[in-house]
Design a protein around this motif. Structure first.
Motif, PDB file in Angstrom:
ATOM      1  N   THR A 146       0.834  -1.201   0.000  1.00  0.00           N
ATOM      2  CA  THR A 146       0.000   0.000   0.000  1.00  0.00           C
ATOM      3  C   THR A 146       0.873   1.256   0.000  1.00  0.00           C
ATOM      4  OG1 THR A 146      -1.815  -1.108   1.150  1.00  0.00           O
ATOM      5  CG2 THR A 146      -1.729   1.290   1.320  1.00  0.00           C
ATOM      6  N   LEU A 150       0.813   4.249  -2.816  1.00  0.00           N
ATOM      7  CA  LEU A 150       0.436   5.615  -2.487  1.00  0.00           C
ATOM      8  C   LEU A 150       1.596   6.588  -2.641  1.00  0.00           C
ATOM      9  CD1 LEU A 150      -1.764   4.982   0.688  1.00  0.00           C
ATOM     10  CD2 LEU A 150      -2.559   5.656  -1.583  1.00  0.00           C
ATOM     11  N   LEU A 182      -6.792   2.698  10.184  1.00  0.00           N
ATOM     12  CA  LEU A 182      -6.476   2.898   8.772  1.00  0.00           C
ATOM     13  C   LEU A 182      -5.280   2.042   8.363  1.00  0.00           C
ATOM     14  CD1 LEU A 182      -7.132   4.551   6.190  1.00  0.00           C
ATOM     15  CD2 LEU A 182      -5.445   6.226   6.977  1.00  0.00           C
ATOM     16  N   SER A 186      -4.865  -1.454   5.654  1.00  0.00           N
ATOM     17  CA  SER A 186      -3.907  -1.679   4.577  1.00  0.00           C
ATOM     18  C   SER A 186      -3.366  -3.103   4.611  1.00  0.00           C
ATOM     19  CB  SER A 186      -2.758  -0.659   4.654  1.00  0.00           C
ATOM     20  OG  SER A 186      -1.845  -0.968   5.690  1.00  0.00           O
ATOM     21  N   ARG A 300      -0.807  12.951   2.348  1.00  0.00           N
ATOM     22  CA  ARG A 300      -1.231  12.060   1.267  1.00  0.00           C
ATOM     23  C   ARG A 300      -1.417  10.647   1.812  1.00  0.00           C
ATOM     24  NH1 ARG A 300       1.422  16.053  -1.669  1.00  0.00           N
ATOM     25  NH2 ARG A 300       0.283  16.561  -3.600  1.00  0.00           N
ATOM     26  N   PHE A 301      -0.556  10.248   2.719  1.00  0.00           N
ATOM     27  CA  PHE A 301      -0.832   9.071   3.541  1.00  0.00           C
ATOM     28  C   PHE A 301       0.077   9.109   4.753  1.00  0.00           C
ATOM     29  CE2 PHE A 301       2.757   7.221   1.356  1.00  0.00           C
ATOM     30  CZ  PHE A 301       3.247   6.232   2.199  1.00  0.00           C
ATOM     31  N   SER A 303       0.380   6.699   8.481  1.00  0.00           N
ATOM     32  CA  SER A 303      -0.215   5.607   9.253  1.00  0.00           C
ATOM     33  C   SER A 303      -0.789   6.078  10.584  1.00  0.00           C
ATOM     34  CB  SER A 303       0.813   4.499   9.501  1.00  0.00           C
ATOM     35  OG  SER A 303       1.897   4.981  10.277  1.00  0.00           O
ATOM     36  N   SER A 321      -6.272  14.599   6.767  1.00  0.00           N
ATOM     37  CA  SER A 321      -6.847  14.013   5.558  1.00  0.00           C
ATOM     38  C   SER A 321      -7.468  12.653   5.861  1.00  0.00           C
ATOM     39  CB  SER A 321      -5.767  13.842   4.482  1.00  0.00           C
ATOM     40  OG  SER A 321      -4.927  12.750   4.792  1.00  0.00           O
ATOM     41  N   THR A 322      -8.255  12.178   4.919  1.00  0.00           N
ATOM     42  CA  THR A 322      -8.846  10.842   5.036  1.00  0.00           C
ATOM     43  C   THR A 322      -7.776   9.761   4.996  1.00  0.00           C
ATOM     44  OG1 THR A 322      -9.193  10.856   2.630  1.00  0.00           O
ATOM     45  CG2 THR A 322     -11.063  11.505   4.019  1.00  0.00           C
ATOM     46  N   ASN A 323      -6.560  10.097   4.553  1.00  0.00           N
ATOM     47  CA  ASN A 323      -5.459   9.136   4.502  1.00  0.00           C
ATOM     48  C   ASN A 323      -4.508   9.272   5.685  1.00  0.00           C
ATOM     49  OD1 ASN A 323      -6.401   8.059   2.138  1.00  0.00           O
ATOM     50  ND2 ASN A 323      -4.927   9.079   0.813  1.00  0.00           N
ATOM     51  N   THR A 324      -4.935   9.942   6.732  1.00  0.00           N
ATOM     52  CA  THR A 324      -4.126  10.115   7.943  1.00  0.00           C
ATOM     53  C   THR A 324      -4.728   9.279   9.065  1.00  0.00           C
ATOM     54  OG1 THR A 324      -3.512  12.363   7.290  1.00  0.00           O
ATOM     55  CG2 THR A 324      -3.236  11.793   9.604  1.00  0.00           C
ATOM     56  N   GLU A 341     -10.510  15.462   2.173  1.00  0.00           N
ATOM     57  CA  GLU A 341      -9.858  14.629   1.167  1.00  0.00           C
ATOM     58  C   GLU A 341      -8.469  15.205   0.873  1.00  0.00           C
ATOM     59  OE1 GLU A 341     -10.892  11.797  -0.134  1.00  0.00           O
ATOM     60  OE2 GLU A 341     -12.736  11.871   1.079  1.00  0.00           O
TER      61      GLU A 341
END
Length: 393
Positions: A146, A150, A182, A186, A300-301, A303, A321-324, A341
């Protein structure tokens, strides 16, 4: 016999897990490349200043700790000498060296449970399995497949070996701890059974005596803390605030931390009403977070995103963000922050609303502090201790 051994080539949050086990009489030994000290304990006079700055005070007796300095010193030396090896590969190689070292000690200690950390557990887990010990992998990042998708980081000649070891660590682990739900997702997305995964949210603790936030005149104060990198969406933050400036919306913007990309630093310094403060001691960072009206971490990402827990420990709400992974702190305490987002459009829309209505930032402080209290290090140790008491039975 106390059954659990904890090993880590650096430190990260391993000292908090080791302390959680010690508090429940479950810690056999704690081995970390970066030392910790108990209250009143002194460090060796020869320890470099940069190394000293990483040392944490943790109430674990010296007799239960081993801190081989050779691994971190090797990293420091490699930064000064051109060995023709990419810096990221050198870090992995040193971690693998620590893994070899830890594995050789396992037979002597005969633990019942071994906790090792991602990319430093391959040989350690093999040695643990050979004596019938159970293995717990503490994974600080997303699953490597993942992360590669990303991040899109170019592979190096050593990447296949790194990933081979990570896959074997996952296979050998009886239990895998992740820093957030999150991050656990992954692993599930890459075929790891969910019943072997346990999200273990990290925490932070507000330093005693830290001055609290004060209402102030002037525009709202936004702060980013961390390395200036695309991973942390610095380019999106800059673009969003430049739009606010063009729209005539007032703000104050501070970036705190190191520089992973010099071009991003130039972009930050060219942004109206923005400034950059290089790395600061942890105590000073908490003071900056406590003065701010809002933390920004629209990665952006990511974990987890430790700075979110640190900000909320100060009662400072966050935009993530939704990726945090730390978005789980906001999901658990709605009103403690805002989830957007990744990208400029969503971030700009949220920042525009907050900058025009700063009373929303002030109102969020109460819920942010509640989230910070719920995800403190004390709370982490409570959750981790309960998990391991059940696991070792």
């Amino acid at each position: 016999m106390t059954p659990v051994l904890v090993t880590h080539p650096g430190l990260q949050h391993s000292h908090q897990l080791a302390l959680a086990l010690y508090e429940r009489s479950l810690l056999q030994s704690f081995w970390s490349g970066v030392p910790v000290v108990a209250e009143g304990e002194t460090l060796p006079w020869w320890l470099p200043a940069g190394y000293r700055s990483k040392v944490r005070t943790v109430d674990i007796p010296r007799a239960l700790r081993r801190h081989p300095a050779r691994f971190q010193l090797a990293l420091r030396m490699s930064n000064r000498v051109n060995l023709g090896i990419p810096a990221s590969d050198m870090v992995h190689r040193v971690f693998h060296w620590f893994d070899h070292w830890a594995a050789r000690q396992i037979r002597q200690f005969k633990p019942k449970v071994v906790v090792a950390y991602e990319n430093a557990a391959f040989h350690t887990f093999q040695a643990a399995k050979a004596i019938g010990a159970r293995c717990v992998l503490d994974a600080a990042a997303f699953h490597h497949q993942t992360a590669a998708r990303l991040l899109g980081t170019p592979a190096t000649p050593y990447t296949p070996e790194i990933n081979r070891r990570k896959d074997e660590e996952i296979r050998l682990a009886d239990l895998i701890l992740t820093c957030s739900p999150l991050a656990a997702e992954s692993y599930i997305a890459n075929g790891v059974p969910g019943d072997r995964l346990r999200p273990m949210m990290l925490g932070a603790e507000r330093p005693p005596g830290l001055p609290g936030w004060q209402a102030h005149d002037g525009p709202p104060r936004f702060v980013f803390a961390g390395a200036l990198s695309r991973l942390k969406s610095i380019d999106s933050i800059v673009a969003a605030f430049r739009r606010l400036h063009a729209e005539g919306i007032a703000y104050d913007l501070e970036f705190v931390g190191g520089v992973a990309d010099a071009e991003l630093l130039r972009s930050v310094l060219a942004t109206p009403h923005a400034r950059h403060t290089p790395n600061v001691p942890q105590s000073e960072l908490f003071s900056i977070l406590a003065r701010a009206d809002c933390l920004l971490l629209p990665s952006r990402f990511d974990s987890f995103g430790m700075v979110v827990a640190e900000a909320m420990a100060c009662g400072t709400p966050a935009v993530v963000s939704t990726n945090t992974g730390a978005k789980a702190m906001i999901e658990a305490f709605p009103g403690s922050g805002w989830i957007v987002e990744p990208g400029v459009e969503s971030l700009h829309a949220q920042l525009r609303q907050l900058a025009q209505r700063p009373e929303q930032l002030h109102a969020a402080r109460s819920m942010a502090r509640q989230s910070g209290d719920a995800f403190s290090w004390a709370s982490y140790r409570q959750r981790a201790g309960e998990l391991f008491e059940e696991f070792v039975q």
